[in-house]
Design a protein around this motif. Structure first.
Motif, PDB file in Angstrom:
ATOM      1  N   CYS A  62      68.041  44.575   6.702  1.00 56.31           N
ATOM      2  CA  CYS A  62      68.365  45.067   8.048  1.00 56.31           C
ATOM      3  C   CYS A  62      67.106  45.727   8.606  1.00 56.31           C
ATOM      4  CB  CYS A  62      69.522  46.069   8.000  1.00 56.31           C
ATOM      5  SG  CYS A  62      71.057  45.378   7.333  1.00 56.31           S
ATOM      6  N   THR A  63      66.519  45.094   9.613  1.00 53.57           N
ATOM      7  CA  THR A  63      65.216  45.528  10.106  1.00 53.57           C
ATOM      8  C   THR A  63      65.294  46.079  11.525  1.00 53.57           C
ATOM      9  OG1 THR A  63      64.821  43.189  10.645  1.00 53.57           O
ATOM     10  CG2 THR A  63      63.806  44.043   8.648  1.00 53.57           C
ATOM     11  N   ASP A  64      64.328  46.904  11.837  1.00 49.74           N
ATOM     12  CA  ASP A  64      64.206  47.543  13.149  1.00 49.74           C
ATOM     13  C   ASP A  64      63.452  46.616  14.111  1.00 49.74           C
ATOM     14  OD1 ASP A  64      64.318  49.453  15.130  1.00 49.74           O
ATOM     15  OD2 ASP A  64      63.079  50.926  14.093  1.00 49.74           O
ATOM     16  N   HIS A  65      63.481  46.981  15.388  1.00 54.22           N
ATOM     17  CA  HIS A  65      62.649  46.402  16.457  1.00 54.22           C
ATOM     18  C   HIS A  65      62.997  44.964  16.841  1.00 54.22           C
ATOM     19  CE1 HIS A  65      59.605  49.512  14.798  1.00 54.22           C
ATOM     20  NE2 HIS A  65      60.310  50.045  15.780  1.00 54.22           N
ATOM     21  N   GLU A  66      64.193  44.483  16.475  1.00 56.79           N
ATOM     22  CA  GLU A  66      64.590  43.140  16.904  1.00 56.79           C
ATOM     23  C   GLU A  66      64.686  43.045  18.417  1.00 56.79           C
ATOM     24  OE1 GLU A  66      67.205  39.894  18.204  1.00 56.79           O
ATOM     25  OE2 GLU A  66      67.560  42.041  18.422  1.00 56.79           O
ATOM     26  N   GLU A  67      65.177  44.107  19.045  1.00 55.00           N
ATOM     27  CA  GLU A  67      65.406  44.070  20.491  1.00 55.00           C
ATOM     28  C   GLU A  67      64.109  44.009  21.298  1.00 55.00           C
ATOM     29  OE1 GLU A  67      68.149  43.443  21.595  1.00 55.00           O
ATOM     30  OE2 GLU A  67      69.677  44.195  20.239  1.00 55.00           O
ATOM     31  N   GLY A  73      61.300  42.220  19.955  1.00 54.25           N
ATOM     32  CA  GLY A  73      60.495  41.125  19.441  1.00 54.25           C
ATOM     33  C   GLY A  73      60.244  41.106  17.954  1.00 54.25           C
ATOM     34  N   SER A  74      60.581  42.185  17.236  1.00 51.85           N
ATOM     35  CA  SER A  74      60.472  42.250  15.767  1.00 51.85           C
ATOM     36  C   SER A  74      59.042  42.307  15.245  1.00 51.85           C
ATOM     37  CB  SER A  74      61.185  41.057  15.104  1.00 51.85           C
ATOM     38  OG  SER A  74      62.569  41.122  15.307  1.00 51.85           O
ATOM     39  N   ASN A  75      58.052  42.413  16.129  1.00 43.47           N
ATOM     40  CA  ASN A  75      56.653  42.374  15.692  1.00 43.47           C
ATOM     41  C   ASN A  75      56.171  43.782  15.360  1.00 43.47           C
ATOM     42  OD1 ASN A  75      54.066  41.615  15.121  1.00 43.47           O
ATOM     43  ND2 ASN A  75      53.477  41.171  17.223  1.00 43.47           N
ATOM     44  N   SER A  76      56.485  44.225  14.144  1.00 41.75           N
ATOM     45  CA  SER A  76      56.057  45.543  13.669  1.00 41.75           C
ATOM     46  C   SER A  76      55.992  45.511  12.154  1.00 41.75           C
ATOM     47  CB  SER A  76      57.030  46.640  14.132  1.00 41.75           C
ATOM     48  OG  SER A  76      58.284  46.518  13.467  1.00 41.75           O
ATOM     49  N   SER A  77      55.466  46.564  11.558  1.00 46.20           N
ATOM     50  CA  SER A  77      55.341  46.604  10.092  1.00 46.20           C
ATOM     51  C   SER A  77      56.698  46.577   9.401  1.00 46.20           C
ATOM     52  CB  SER A  77      54.576  47.861   9.668  1.00 46.20           C
ATOM     53  OG  SER A  77      55.314  49.032   9.993  1.00 46.20           O
ATOM     54  N   CYS A  78      57.743  47.043  10.102  1.00 44.97           N
ATOM     55  CA  CYS A  78      59.077  47.075   9.499  1.00 44.97           C
ATOM     56  C   CYS A  78      60.031  46.098  10.172  1.00 44.97           C
ATOM     57  CB  CYS A  78      59.649  48.495   9.537  1.00 44.97           C
ATOM     58  SG  CYS A  78      59.896  49.146  11.206  1.00 44.97           S
ATOM     59  N   GLY A  79      59.529  45.273  11.100  1.00 50.92           N
ATOM     60  CA  GLY A  79      60.366  44.313  11.797  1.00 50.92           C
ATOM     61  C   GLY A  79      60.419  42.976  11.084  1.00 50.92           C
ATOM     62  N   ARG A 101      61.563  51.103   4.867  1.00 49.63           N
ATOM     63  CA  ARG A 101      60.242  51.226   5.486  1.00 49.63           C
ATOM     64  C   ARG A 101      60.428  51.847   6.866  1.00 49.63           C
ATOM     65  NH1 ARG A 101      55.790  46.360   5.589  1.00 49.63           N
ATOM     66  NH2 ARG A 101      55.928  46.724   3.325  1.00 49.63           N
ATOM     67  N   ASN A 102      59.590  52.818   7.177  1.00 47.30           N
ATOM     68  CA  ASN A 102      59.627  53.534   8.457  1.00 47.30           C
ATOM     69  C   ASN A 102      60.949  54.286   8.655  1.00 47.30           C
ATOM     70  OD1 ASN A 102      58.430  54.220  11.062  1.00 47.30           O
ATOM     71  ND2 ASN A 102      59.975  52.889  11.971  1.00 47.30           N
TER      72      ASN A 102
END
Length: 429
Positions: free
Chosen positions: A261-266, A268-274, A56-57
């Motif tokens: 394995c997801t994006d945007h952890e750094e 806060g992880s609050n996203s469609s792919c986090g 995703r993304n």
């Protein structure tokens, strides 16, 4: 000579300058192992004991190995990590000209340790979106060679540099790309269009937008007198992504296994792919077919959230609790926090200790000092999203969130080994 796993990690790090490139690298490895790509927009027809992956993304990935045993009754063995790392991202209108130097405005992504970014040979990588023949397309680019730098101010002009220098992210971080002459103009999108043509042979593209990050061109390496350490960018958390991938590829087919394995952890992880988004839950619902099957499966499952831990630094040992100072090359670290910054509890911790003992792998624990704040990771977020029992672990690391981090060579092997043992475990707590 260091192991093939270590060399594999070095190659993975060097080819994964952005979360998009890291995801692409994992896709390629999964394809080579016979995993089939799924598209979320299509209807899925999953085969028993099938092997699949979905992205995703372009920056988050879930790999699925359906096992021989009934998934609802025996649960899923999940390993989670994240693809992103703190960095400097290029702003939408980045062009700056000061004293005939062409610079780019940048945003700070995540909790960056800023001072090591100065005086580095920087390149640029990420995703660009463009119009060609009236069609909207996206593509990954990586300049690879050094195209920029952020020079330090000489000590003669900054006498406070070694005694407490507060870096201004707006004014002091724009990298220098070139020295312009009076007749030259600056056009960042034209530069990107040229790179698109050089790298992919795509002509006549109109660059519409991009997600690009600067990175250090110095390759990852094994260092130390006895070759004890791995030095490189993005060890947090691509080391865990790589270890989870290797464990999955080399595990048995008995039980259903997932690597996420997801994006945007750094940030806060609050996203469609986090991890704080619906990606994993939606994929699991599609695999399991009903809400009851989903709930029953989750209650039979366990997630190992793998994200780097703080190793005790010999020069700053007082920053650690005296009884919880993990050492490099002495095994993975169980991360514990009374305020749920980590999702570990006594049962999941005990299970992991038993797993390590059975695999003859040393294990350590980390609790932050009671007078210091504690970071967090995807473990509590995913546990909160799914209701799955979870443990947070990671390999001890120095200089976390620096442009160049340090981990132990042996710890990489330990982590791969214990994650593979987890995927193969006949029972879960």
């Amino acid at each position: 000579m260091y192991s093939t796993s270590t060399q594999g990690l070095l190659d993975f790090l060097n080819n994964s300058a952005s979360p998009f490139h890291a995801t692409q690298s994992m896709c390629q490895a999964l394809q080579a192992a016979g995993y089939q790509a799924l598209d979320e927009r299509d209807s899925w027809q999953l085969e028993p004991q099938g092997r699949y992956y979905v992205t995703r993304n372009d920056s988050s990935i879930i790999a699925i190995k359906l096992g021989k045993q009934d998934t609802v009754e025996h649960g899923i063995r999940l390993v989670g990590a994240h693809t992103d790392s703190p960095c400097l991202k290029v702003k939408p209108q980045p062009e700056i000209t000061r004293h005939n130097y062409w610079q780019l405005g940048v945003e700070v992504y995540g909790g960056v340790l800023l001072s090591p970014w100065f005086d580095r040979d920087l390149s640029l990588a990420g995703r660009i979106t463009f119009k060609q023949n009236n069609q909207l397309k996206s593509c990954l680019i990586d300049f690879k060679h050094a195209i920029a730098t952020i020079p330090s101010l000489a000590i003669h002009l900054n006498r406070e540099a070694n005694t407490g220098w507060e870096i201004n992210a707006q004014t002091e971080l724009p990298p220098i790309l070139a020295q312009l002459h009076d007749t030259q103009s600056k056009d960042f999108r034209a530069l990107l269009a040229n790179q698109l043509e050089l790298e992919h042979g795509i002509h006549d593209a109109t660059i519409l937008d991009y997600e690009l990050c600067f990175y250090d061109t110095q390759p990852a390496a094994v260092i130390g007198l006895n070759r004890d350490f791995i030095a490189g960018a993005r060890l947090d958390n691509l080391l865990s992504c790589y270890a989870g991938l290797q464990a999955l590829l080399n595990s048995s087919d008995e039980h259903t296994q997932v690597l996420v394995c997801t994006d945007h952890e750094e940030v806060g992880s609050n996203s469609s792919c986090g991890a704080d988004g619906p990606f994993l839950a939606q994929v699991l619902h599609r695999i399991l077919g009903s809400e009851e099957a989903f709930i029953r499966t989750v209650q039979h499952s366990l997630l190992i959230s793998a994200d780097n831990a703080h190793g005790i630094h010999p020069n700053y040992a007082d920053k650690h609790d005296g009884n919880h100072g993990p050492l490099l090359n002495l095994g993975p670290v169980i991360k514990i926090n009374a305020n749920q910054r980590y999702a570990t509890n006594s049962e999941t911790s005990s299970f992991f200790k038993l797993l390590c003992a059975q695999a003859e792998i040393p294990v350590q624990s980390f609790v932050t000092r009671s007078d210091l704040g504690c970071g967090s990771t995807i473990g509590p977020i995913t546990a909160g999203q799914l209701g799955v029992q979870t443990i947070d672990i990671g390999v001890p690391t120095f200089a976390m969130h620096s442009i160049r981090e340090l981990a132990g060579c042996q710890d990489l092997g330990y982590l791969i080994h214990v994650l593979q043992a987890f995927y193969n475990s006949p029972v879960l707590p």
